[in-house]
Design a protein around this motif. Structure first.
Motif, PDB file in Angstrom:
ATOM      1  N   GLY A  32       0.803  -1.211   0.000  1.00  0.00           N
ATOM      2  CA  GLY A  32       0.000   0.000   0.000  1.00  0.00           C
ATOM      3  C   GLY A  32       0.841   1.268   0.000  1.00  0.00           C
ATOM      4  N   PRO A  33       0.215   2.397   0.303  1.00  0.00           N
ATOM      5  CA  PRO A  33       0.925   3.692   0.242  1.00  0.00           C
ATOM      6  C   PRO A  33       2.069   3.813   1.233  1.00  0.00           C
ATOM      7  CG  PRO A  33      -1.297   3.940   1.159  1.00  0.00           C
ATOM      8  CD  PRO A  33      -1.217   2.569   0.599  1.00  0.00           C
ATOM      9  N   LEU A  34       1.951   3.177   2.395  1.00  0.00           N
ATOM     10  CA  LEU A  34       3.030   3.280   3.376  1.00  0.00           C
ATOM     11  C   LEU A  34       4.287   2.579   2.878  1.00  0.00           C
ATOM     12  CD1 LEU A  34       3.996   4.214   6.141  1.00  0.00           C
ATOM     13  CD2 LEU A  34       3.083   2.082   7.107  1.00  0.00           C
ATOM     14  N   VAL A  35       4.134   1.385   2.328  1.00  0.00           N
ATOM     15  CA  VAL A  35       5.287   0.661   1.775  1.00  0.00           C
ATOM     16  C   VAL A  35       5.867   1.430   0.596  1.00  0.00           C
ATOM     17  CG1 VAL A  35       6.019  -1.449   0.606  1.00  0.00           C
ATOM     18  CG2 VAL A  35       4.459  -1.589   2.543  1.00  0.00           C
ATOM     19  N   THR A  36       4.998   1.970  -0.257  1.00  0.00           N
ATOM     20  CA  THR A  36       5.470   2.738  -1.408  1.00  0.00           C
ATOM     21  C   THR A  36       6.278   3.948  -0.957  1.00  0.00           C
ATOM     22  OG1 THR A  36       3.522   2.047  -2.673  1.00  0.00           O
ATOM     23  CG2 THR A  36       4.747   3.948  -3.494  1.00  0.00           C
ATOM     24  N   LEU A  37       5.845   4.588   0.117  1.00  0.00           N
ATOM     25  CA  LEU A  37       6.535   5.770   0.629  1.00  0.00           C
ATOM     26  C   LEU A  37       7.909   5.431   1.197  1.00  0.00           C
ATOM     27  CD1 LEU A  37       6.427   8.825   1.387  1.00  0.00           C
ATOM     28  CD2 LEU A  37       5.374   8.106   3.558  1.00  0.00           C
ATOM     29  N   ARG A 157      -3.113   1.618  -3.943  1.00  0.00           N
ATOM     30  CA  ARG A 157      -3.077   2.696  -2.953  1.00  0.00           C
ATOM     31  C   ARG A 157      -4.427   2.834  -2.260  1.00  0.00           C
ATOM     32  NH1 ARG A 157      -0.350   5.266  -7.307  1.00  0.00           N
ATOM     33  NH2 ARG A 157      -2.235   6.441  -7.794  1.00  0.00           N
ATOM     34  N   ALA A 158      -5.498   2.812  -3.045  1.00  0.00           N
ATOM     35  CA  ALA A 158      -6.836   2.939  -2.460  1.00  0.00           C
ATOM     36  C   ALA A 158      -7.184   1.730  -1.606  1.00  0.00           C
ATOM     37  CB  ALA A 158      -7.881   3.126  -3.569  1.00  0.00           C
ATOM     38  N   GLY A 159      -6.639   0.558  -1.968  1.00  0.00           N
ATOM     39  CA  GLY A 159      -6.881  -0.652  -1.182  1.00  0.00           C
ATOM     40  C   GLY A 159      -6.097  -0.707   0.112  1.00  0.00           C
TER      41      GLY A 159
END
Length: 235
Positions: A32-37, A157-159
């Motif tokens: 998700g977005p945290l891992v991507t960040l 990201r939304a998931g």
């Protein structure tokens, strides 16, 4: 002055296969977005399979020893997942056993959800529905990529990814509102994944139909007559 047309070199088949393999495994992880960040901020990262196995075994050990009781301690399995599994996203997933990383991550996510839910006395049917929704998303992603149809990046990201889903569940359990968090998460993810999946497949069917119609228009009258005759004989 006559210039020779520049030819674009064809991609190396081996390199292309590695690129597709990596892209598929990263999609199957459902980060998700945290891992991507944080992916580019964890250095070389941890080896995916050993780190995920270590997280899974640590969570199982906590459950077996009776450490998972209602209260803030229920955040511990989530933090174990974050600390050990998140850094594995920095790896290229090209090792011989790295294909095991996505199923191990999904299994660890499901096990954590079940253990936290049971410890917090959440409705079992709600746990089942949430796991079903996440499982459907995983199946849909695998099936699409095998057809070379890649889900849009915003879907992951939304998931929320496995990491934010677990953080929300762990925080809900620690604060005593897990049932409400599970209900909201299940409804949100169910609507998101179902609508996005149906919309994508319907759009693909329309594109296929338009392409087929274009091919029919480009066919000569003789070819069209032969095709019609062949279909009539088959019926």
């Amino acid at each position: 002055m006559i210039t020779q047309p520049q030819t674009v070199p064809a991609p190396d088949p081996y390199e292309e296969r590695l690129r597709v393999q990596t892209a598929r495994l990263l999609a199957y992880r459902d980060d998700g977005p945290l891992v991507t960040l944080l992916r580019d901020k964890v250095g070389p990262g941890l080896p995916p399979v050993p780190a995920t196995l270590a997280a899974l075994l640590a969570i199982i050990a906590m459950a077996v020893t009776g450490m998972l009781v209602d209260g803030p301690i229920l955040l511990a399995p989530v933090l174990i997942m974050i600390v050990l599994v998140l850094p594995t996203a920095a790896r290229d997933h090209l090792g011989k056993l790295d294909w095991l990383a996505p199923p191990l991550i999904r299994g660890a996510e499901f096990l954590t959800i079940i253990l936290i839910g049971l410890a917090a006395d959440a409705p079992k049917w709600l746990l089942y529905v949430l796991i079903y929704v996440i499982g459907y998303h995983t199946y849909d992603t695998v099936y699409r990529t095998r057809q070379s149809i890649w889900p849009a990046p915003w879907v992951f990201r939304a998931g929320l990814g496995w990491e934010l889903r677990l953080l929300l569940i762990g925080a809900g359990a620690a604060l005593g509102v897990l049932t409400w968090v599970l209900a909201a998460l299940t409804v949100y993810l169910g609507v998101l994944f179902a609508v996005e999946s149906v919309t994508s497949w319907v759009g693909l069917d329309k594109q296929t139909a338009l392409a087929q119609a274009g091919d029919d228009l480009e066919a000569s009258p003789e070819e069209a007559q032969e095709q019609a005759t062949g279909e009539a004989e088959q019926t």
